[in-house]
Design a protein around this motif. Structure first.
Motif, PDB file in Angstrom:
ATOM      1  N   PHE A 184      12.813  -5.979 -16.570  1.00 39.41           N
ATOM      2  CA  PHE A 184      13.113  -7.126 -15.793  1.00 39.41           C
ATOM      3  C   PHE A 184      13.210  -8.026 -16.534  1.00 39.41           C
ATOM      4  O   PHE A 184      12.608  -8.377 -17.475  1.00 39.41           O
ATOM      5  CB  PHE A 184      11.677  -7.465 -14.810  1.00 39.41           C
ATOM      6  CG  PHE A 184      11.918  -8.784 -14.027  1.00 39.41           C
ATOM      7  CD1 PHE A 184      12.725  -8.648 -13.081  1.00 39.41           C
ATOM      8  CD2 PHE A 184      11.590  -9.954 -14.586  1.00 39.41           C
ATOM      9  CE1 PHE A 184      12.875  -9.809 -12.181  1.00 39.41           C
ATOM     10  CE2 PHE A 184      11.737 -11.169 -13.855  1.00 39.41           C
ATOM     11  CZ  PHE A 184      12.406 -11.123 -12.615  1.00 39.41           C
ATOM     12  N   PHE A 266       2.222 -11.280 -12.950  1.00 39.61           N
ATOM     13  CA  PHE A 266       3.648 -11.003 -12.615  1.00 39.61           C
ATOM     14  C   PHE A 266       3.851  -9.645 -13.416  1.00 39.61           C
ATOM     15  O   PHE A 266       4.748  -8.898 -12.615  1.00 39.61           O
ATOM     16  CB  PHE A 266       4.442 -12.199 -13.439  1.00 39.61           C
ATOM     17  CG  PHE A 266       5.696 -12.206 -12.953  1.00 39.61           C
ATOM     18  CD1 PHE A 266       6.328 -12.257 -11.685  1.00 39.61           C
ATOM     19  CD2 PHE A 266       6.833 -11.704 -13.996  1.00 39.61           C
ATOM     20  CE1 PHE A 266       7.655 -12.101 -11.552  1.00 39.61           C
ATOM     21  CE2 PHE A 266       8.211 -11.670 -13.717  1.00 39.61           C
ATOM     22  CZ  PHE A 266       8.627 -11.881 -12.380  1.00 39.61           C
ATOM     23  N   LYS A 269       2.744  -6.632 -11.312  1.00 32.94           N
ATOM     24  CA  LYS A 269       3.300  -6.563 -10.169  1.00 32.94           C
ATOM     25  C   LYS A 269       4.657  -5.806 -10.267  1.00 32.94           C
ATOM     26  O   LYS A 269       5.024  -4.968  -9.744  1.00 32.94           O
ATOM     27  CB  LYS A 269       3.293  -7.628  -9.384  1.00 32.94           C
ATOM     28  CG  LYS A 269       3.842  -7.760  -8.128  1.00 32.94           C
ATOM     29  CD  LYS A 269       3.566  -8.488  -7.015  1.00 32.94           C
ATOM     30  CE  LYS A 269       4.102  -7.882  -5.763  1.00 32.94           C
ATOM     31  NZ  LYS A 269       4.101  -8.911  -4.611  1.00 32.94           N
ATOM     32  N   ILE A 270       5.401  -6.318 -11.220  1.00 30.46           N
ATOM     33  CA  ILE A 270       6.585  -5.843 -11.758  1.00 30.46           C
ATOM     34  C   ILE A 270       6.663  -4.589 -12.220  1.00 30.46           C
ATOM     35  O   ILE A 270       7.701  -3.801 -11.909  1.00 30.46           O
ATOM     36  CB  ILE A 270       7.465  -6.780 -12.544  1.00 30.46           C
ATOM     37  CG1 ILE A 270       7.418  -8.198 -11.980  1.00 30.46           C
ATOM     38  CG2 ILE A 270       8.804  -6.298 -12.888  1.00 30.46           C
ATOM     39  CD1 ILE A 270       8.317  -8.453 -10.731  1.00 30.46           C
ATOM     40  N   VAL A 273       6.753  -2.112  -9.405  1.00 38.64           N
ATOM     41  CA  VAL A 273       8.257  -2.130  -8.778  1.00 38.64           C
ATOM     42  C   VAL A 273       9.312  -1.662  -9.568  1.00 38.64           C
ATOM     43  O   VAL A 273       9.848  -0.602  -8.922  1.00 38.64           O
ATOM     44  CB  VAL A 273       8.639  -3.728  -8.482  1.00 38.64           C
ATOM     45  CG1 VAL A 273      10.063  -3.889  -7.850  1.00 38.64           C
ATOM     46  CG2 VAL A 273       7.754  -4.666  -7.612  1.00 38.64           C
ATOM     47  N   ARG A 277      11.513   1.844  -8.381  1.00 37.27           N
ATOM     48  CA  ARG A 277      12.804   1.641  -8.527  1.00 37.27           C
ATOM     49  C   ARG A 277      13.513   2.844  -9.676  1.00 37.27           C
ATOM     50  O   ARG A 277      14.397   3.302  -9.313  1.00 37.27           O
ATOM     51  CB  ARG A 277      13.465   0.238  -8.926  1.00 37.27           C
ATOM     52  CG  ARG A 277      12.952  -0.594  -7.675  1.00 37.27           C
ATOM     53  CD  ARG A 277      13.468  -2.129  -7.687  1.00 37.27           C
ATOM     54  NE  ARG A 277      13.069  -2.994  -6.808  1.00 37.27           N
ATOM     55  CZ  ARG A 277      13.504  -4.160  -6.756  1.00 37.27           C
ATOM     56  NH1 ARG A 277      14.080  -4.689  -7.865  1.00 37.27           N
ATOM     57  NH2 ARG A 277      13.139  -4.962  -5.810  1.00 37.27           N
TER      58      ARG A 277
ATOM     59  N   THR B 620      10.463  -9.177  -6.852  1.00 37.92           N
ATOM     60  CA  THR B 620      10.525  -9.656  -8.277  1.00 37.92           C
ATOM     61  C   THR B 620      10.548 -11.138  -8.161  1.00 37.92           C
ATOM     62  O   THR B 620      10.175 -11.854  -9.189  1.00 37.92           O
ATOM     63  CB  THR B 620      11.480  -9.103  -9.242  1.00 37.92           C
ATOM     64  OG1 THR B 620      12.907  -9.567  -8.662  1.00 37.92           O
ATOM     65  CG2 THR B 620      11.413  -7.519  -8.871  1.00 37.92           C
ATOM     66  N   PRO B 740      11.177 -16.566 -11.607  1.00 34.25           N
ATOM     67  CA  PRO B 740      10.700 -15.497 -10.719  1.00 34.25           C
ATOM     68  C   PRO B 740       9.205 -15.475 -10.510  1.00 34.25           C
ATOM     69  O   PRO B 740       8.915 -15.326  -9.277  1.00 34.25           O
ATOM     70  CB  PRO B 740      11.343 -14.273 -11.512  1.00 34.25           C
ATOM     71  CG  PRO B 740      12.451 -14.662 -12.160  1.00 34.25           C
ATOM     72  CD  PRO B 740      12.127 -16.343 -12.567  1.00 34.25           C
ATOM     73  N   PRO B 741       8.382 -15.647 -11.483  1.00 34.37           N
ATOM     74  CA  PRO B 741       7.008 -15.666 -11.231  1.00 34.37           C
ATOM     75  C   PRO B 741       6.495 -16.718 -10.283  1.00 34.37           C
ATOM     76  O   PRO B 741       5.669 -16.448  -9.409  1.00 34.37           O
ATOM     77  CB  PRO B 741       6.161 -16.013 -12.616  1.00 34.37           C
ATOM     78  CG  PRO B 741       7.563 -15.547 -13.653  1.00 34.37           C
ATOM     79  CD  PRO B 741       8.596 -16.058 -13.186  1.00 34.37           C
ATOM     80  N   LEU B 744       7.926 -15.479  -6.801  1.00 37.28           N
ATOM     81  CA  LEU B 744       7.320 -14.344  -6.263  1.00 37.28           C
ATOM     82  C   LEU B 744       5.846 -14.758  -5.792  1.00 37.28           C
ATOM     83  O   LEU B 744       5.349 -14.386  -4.767  1.00 37.28           O
ATOM     84  CB  LEU B 744       7.045 -13.194  -7.374  1.00 37.28           C
ATOM     85  CG  LEU B 744       6.389 -11.846  -6.954  1.00 37.28           C
ATOM     86  CD1 LEU B 744       7.281 -11.271  -5.909  1.00 37.28           C
ATOM     87  CD2 LEU B 744       6.308 -10.895  -8.221  1.00 37.28           C
ATOM     88  N   ASP B 748       4.410 -14.357  -1.947  1.00 33.67           N
ATOM     89  CA  ASP B 748       3.191 -13.546  -1.783  1.00 33.67           C
ATOM     90  C   ASP B 748       2.281 -14.322  -0.968  1.00 33.67           C
ATOM     91  O   ASP B 748       1.437 -14.199  -0.218  1.00 33.67           O
ATOM     92  CB  ASP B 748       2.461 -13.233  -2.900  1.00 33.67           C
ATOM     93  CG  ASP B 748       3.450 -11.973  -3.617  1.00 33.67           C
ATOM     94  OD1 ASP B 748       4.307 -11.605  -3.028  1.00 33.67           O
ATOM     95  OD2 ASP B 748       3.169 -11.610  -4.941  1.00 33.67           O
TER      96      ASP B 748
END
Lengths: 289, 751
Positions: A184, A266, A269-270, A273, A277, B620, B740-741, B744, B748
């Motif tokens: 990511f 972050f 969590k990623i 994911v 994937r 993400t 992105p953070p 996300l 959430d």
């Protein structure tokens, strides 16, 4: 004034002699895509640079009965253009090809990416998941080291003074075995992984996972082999419950920091994911073989 | 020259010839700021503060000076002290005392990266080593980075002489623009939206770092070759900071590798001149990227509250914005234009825009494309989107309902003449993009923007060469293709092919005073000077033809590059081409040429509307921009390709501002991401093709209808992207960057 010497030895013994004999800091130069940047910014101040690219065999890919031998200084571009390697290890190749730009790919090497010892190195998780072995040469001879044992901390490797990596060995993939790597980044390229995940899976004839290795990058000081994640999916066909268990195991294995590239929350969590994937991609690839 | 209303009369304007500076640039021959070296050139290096805020107790350069190869060290003691009174005598908002203290810290360092000393040596390595040997004793002081913290009671104060409401403060001023009674207007509304928005400091991100070479002779004559948006700006600022005669300073503009407003200040130039003066040799200084990030201007970040009220039919009854902008270490954020532009797209009876300019321990901000306008537009255009949602109206229809038009009085004062905002909205609404289908996790947003565009001081000269070709010199550094535009406008007036006209940018001794390239002024203002110079040349050519034909000059017309008799009574002469007149110039009065210096008035405001589609990865927070259409009224496009390029470039910079760009500071007040790796400008693969839609509502006060193009396209993207994200995920993002953070966390938080 500080002095910087450069040498490009044409043999392994000469390279070892130079590296081992250096009084101050000596650095190995492969593609230089990390080293030259660090040199210019003053982050590293070696007194000797040993360019290994003149050593015969250190650039190039050989397919053997046991698998593949990839020279330590082989560029990402060359790796990406090797059809047999791409077919056998698509995950290793896609991780390697994510490093930098097209221009950087013309130079960047596997050994350089590994020995730069960044937890975010894109080629490393899939290499570890593949069971790659680094052939290390040095004053005390040659030793074979699993890639996962090279990096010991951010910026530090287990290589002793005078040692360097000559080549990598990748085992011949089994039937129904394949891999994948995902990372990511907030952009689409030219960036450092906020989280990376390499997955290598082997299936039986019914599509049940018989072996798995899940490796996370950028979520701890070094790459993390998540054994609990492997356990969570071995014996399954990667159904939703297995994926959920994989996600949870990947998250549980994270020990990241909050920095300019991402927060603990972050990254954690990623990681879950990406594990899901990447596992799906590896599963589909393995099933298609 | 009168406005040419009929576009079909134009032969060169509106075409797309190859740019004259193109070959040098693509072959690497162009001379950028770092590309010139003179005999004996020394390398200069700046020693910068590691502290966000500290008192300089002592500077000891003896060890550095003792290093072989070191030729000079300078500190603030080598600069004249400029009193505040003198500073006030400067033009406009420029405060030369502050500028001098920014170039080289005096008494205090006010941000990490603030220059404290500079050294000149015979090599880069020696200069680097010498800088490390300069010993600075600091008394470290408490610091403040964020704008609201800097405004709070008890905040560390940067300057002793800044007071607000009679008390020492980091607030340097408050501005307010109003029309009608905003509060009463809001009270009349059926629907009110209110929001608080935050933006971060973002850097202009020009690829070429600041670079200069300066050479001072013992008699005081000084040459400077530097990359900037204004050679005359450098000349004036260096003269003020170092107390030199302007006539002694000759500044040659280097080819510029991007500026975007960030090269409208001096950083290295006075240092290089002072070092050269002391060392007696030319001194070259080139910043590295880290220095560019730490020590040169980003634009402000800020916080704002926006309130808009409307009737059920969408008519806005009242609107307010209250904004506070970071100025960096010295006063001068673009808070005034931020307020002036905030609601300028709309025809409002009751509106108030107010703002604070606030100093804090960051590098001094510099201009960045449409300074201030993107910031306030992020708040206003996000609120407009929320208002449309609340009213159940189409967001373009809401804007059409309230659109500014000819006769609208803007809150900042003027009544608009003919403007093209309604045409822009119409073009956006009828574009296929606006009605294209969307997939899952995708959303579409629209936002608009306004910029004044400006005129000002410009000079240009047009010379007829012996063979009838034309040379054009202007004083405007070419950032967006202006050499091509000047050549095209001159070719149009003279009636000759574009290829026969070769333009250059003159140095300060070759052309009259010309203001900086910025504010979207060059094609308008310098273009006007070029047109007038070309017209004078045409007049002279007609005179010469009249002399040859022995008729009255009034009996000669100029048509398609040839002198022709004005009518049957003038005589039966064959047309005389420009080249024929040029060939006889020596016998008819000498060389033909003209220079014009003007203060161009009558700039025409520009408006834009952008449509953005995004897809958000719900797991993400990654945002992919799928499609982007930028509609803009440019008046008239001289060279449509460069106009489209400006629109695309502005949109891209705005998208970067919206999604990922930000200044990050560590706990010691030091910038944590001073490089392009972690200061994330968009890369090419991040973006779809930006479709530029050019709307032409000509500005009749320019002969070819030019308004200006470079600023407007960076204004709408912040909110256009935010509105698209809102449509995709159902959550309003109030804070930039929408990384992105944050996205996300928003997704959430909603779940």
């Amino acid at each position: 004034m500080p002095r910087l010497s450069y040498a490009a030895p044409a043999s392994v013994p000469d390279a070892i002699k130079l590296l081992a004999g250096a009084e101050g800091l000596a650095k190995v130069l492969s593609g230089g895509t990390d080293l030259l940047v660090q040199l210019r910014s003053g982050r590293t101040r070696p007194e000797l640079i040993v360019d290994t690219k003149k050593i015969p065999g250190i650039i190039g890919i050989r397919e053997t009965e046991d698998g593949f031998v990839i020279g330590a200084a082989t560029s990402g571009a060359e790796i990406g253009e090797n059809a047999a390697l791409v077919a056998a290890y698509p995950g290793v190749v896609e991780g390697t090809n994510l490093i930098g730009s097209t221009q950087v790919q013309g130079r960047a090497s596997l050994a350089g990416n590994l020995c730069n010892a960044s937890p975010a190195a894109d080629s490393v998780p899939a290499l570890i998941a593949a069971g790659a072995v680094a052939v290390v040469v040095g004053p005390n001879g040659q030793r074979n080291v699993p890639v996962g044992q090279i990096v010991i901390a951010p910026g530090r490797t287990s290589l002793a003074k005078g040692e360097f990596i000559l080549e990598f060995h990748l085992p011949k993939p089994k039937a129904k075995q394949s891999d994948a790597y995902l990372r990511f980044i907030p952009r689409t390229e030219m960036d450092i992984a906020v989280v990376g995940c390499g997955v290598n899976l082997t299936l039986d004839a019914n599509g049940v996972i018989t072996a798995a290795c899940i490796v996370l990058g950028a979520v701890a000081p070094t790459q993390v082999v998540v054994e609990a994640a492997a356990k969570a999916i071995i014996g399954t066909k990667l159904d939703d419950a297995a994926l959920a268990a994989l996600d949870a195991a990947a998250r549980a294995a994270c020990n990241p920091i909050t920095d300019k590239r991402g927060t603990i929350e972050f990254r954690t969590k990623i990681a879950g994911v990406l594990a899901r994937r990447a596992a799906k991609i590896a599963y589909d690839r393995a099933g298609a073989r | 020259m009168n406005f040419v209303a009929n576009k079909s009369e134009l032969k060169v304007v509106g075409t797309r010839p190859v740019r004259p500076d193109g070959i040098d640039k693509v072959t690497g021959k162009a001379m950028f700021g770092a590309d010139l070296t003179m005999a004996g050139t020394l390398t200069g290096k700046v020693l910068r503060s590691p502290h966000a805020h500290a008192r300089i107790v002592a500077i000891d350069a003896s060890k550095a000076l003792a290093l072989p190869g070191v030729k000079a060290v300078i500190t603030a003691a080598d600069f004249p002290e400029i009193s505040s009174e003198e500073a006030a005598a400067g033009d406009g908002a420029v405060n030369f005392r502050h500028m001098a203290h920014n170039v080289l810290a005096r008494d205090k360092v006010l941000y990490e990266g603030h220059a404290v000393a500079a050294v000149a040596a015979t090599s880069q390595a020696i200069a680097d080593a010498a800088a490390a040997l300069i010993e600075i004793t600091y008394e470290v002081l408490p610091f403040v980075i964020d704008v609201e913290a800097a405004m709070a009671d008890g905040a560390p104060l940067l300057h002793d002489d800044i007071k607000y409401n009679g008390k020492p403060s980091n607030i340097t001023k408050r501005v307010e623009f109003k029309l009608g009674d905003a509060d009463a207007g809001l009270a009349e509304a059926d629907v009110v939206v209110e929001g608080r928005y935050e933006t971060t400091a973002v850097h202009q991100g020009y690829i070429e770092p600041h670079a200069v070479i300066a050479s001072v002779n013992p008699d005081g004559q000084t040459q400077i070759f530097a990359s900037s948006q204004g050679q005359f700006m450098i000349r004036q600022y260096v003269s003020k900071i170092l107390a030199m005669d302007i006539a002694n300073i000759r500044v040659t503009p280097a080819e510029i590798g991007g500026g975007f407003g960030g090269k409208t200040l001096v950083y290295l130039e006075p240092l290089a001149v002072a070092l050269s003066r002391k060392a007696g040799k030319p001194v070259k200084m080139v910043m590295n990227r880290e220095e560019v990030f730490r020590a040169t201007g980003p634009t402000s970040g800020g916080v704002m509250t926006v309130k808009i009220g409307a009737k059920k039919d969408g008519t806005i009854t009242g609107a307010t914005i209250d904004i506070a902008l970071q100025a960096g270490a010295f006063p001068g954020s673009p808070v005034a234009p931020a307020c002036m532009c905030a609601f300028a797209c709309y025809d409002l009876k009751n509106v108030r825009a107010s703002g604070f300019d606030v100093v804090s321990n960051r590098s001094k901000i510099a201009a960045y494309r449409a300074p201030g306008a993107p910031i306030s537009a992020f708040g206003v255009e996000s609120a407009m989107d929320d208002l449309a949602t609340k009213l159940g109206m189409d967001p373009i229809a809401l804007r059409e309902k309230n659109a500014a038009k000819a006769g609208t009085k803007a809150a900042y004062g003027p009544v608009f003449p003919e403007i093209g905002f309604e045409q822009v909205l119409e073009a956006a609404k009828s574009h296929p993009h606006w009605s294209a289908p969307l997939g899952p996790n995708q959303g579409r947003g629209v936002a608009t923007g306004f910029w004044f565009n400006i005129g000002g001081d410009s000079s240009a000269s047009v010379f007829v060469n012996e063979d009838g070709t034309i040379s054009v010199v202007s004083g405007s550094p070419d950032i967006g293709g202006s050499r091509a535009s000047m050549a095209m406008m001159a070719a149009e007036v003279l009636g000759v092919p574009y290829e026969k006209v070769r333009p250059i940018v003159g140095d300060t001794a070759q052309i009259g005073i010309t203001g900086m390239t910025g504010g979207s002024r060059v094609t308008f203002a310098t273009g006007m000077a070029t047109v007038q110079a070309a017209e004078k040349v045409v007049d002279e050519l007609k005179k010469r033809a009249a002399m040859i034909w022995d008729i009255s000059p009034e009996a000669v017309d100029w048509k398609d590059g040839e002198a022709v008799p004005a009518g049957a009574n003038a005589g039966g002469f064959d047309p005389m081409p420009l080249a024929a007149i040029a060939a006889k110039a020596g016998k008819t009065g000498g060389p033909i040429g003209s220079e014009v210096s003007i203060n161009a008035q009558g700039a025409g405001a520009g408006f834009g509307a952008h449509i953005c589609d995004v897809e958000v990865d719900p797991e993400t927070g990654f945002v992919k921009v799928l499609r982007y259409t930028a509609v803009q009224d440019v008046g008239r496009a001289i060279h449509p390709s460069y106009v489209e390029g400006q629109i695309q470039g502005g949109a891209v910079q705005g998208i970067g501002w919206a999604l990922n760009e930000e200044y990050l500071y560590d706990k010691n007040g030091r910038m944590d991401n001073a490089g392009f790796l972690d200061y994330r400008v968009p890369v090419a693969s991040d973006l779809p093709m930006i479709e530029a839609v050019v709307v032409e509502v000509p500005n009749k006060r320019h002969p070819f209808g030019v308004r200006g193009v470079g600023e407007v396209p960076i204004i709408p993207p912040l909110a256009a992207v935010g509105n698209a994200i809102k449509a995709a995920i159902g959550v309003r993002m109030h804070s930039l960057p929408m990384s992105p953070p944050k996205i996300l966390a928003a997704i959430d938080g909603k779940a």
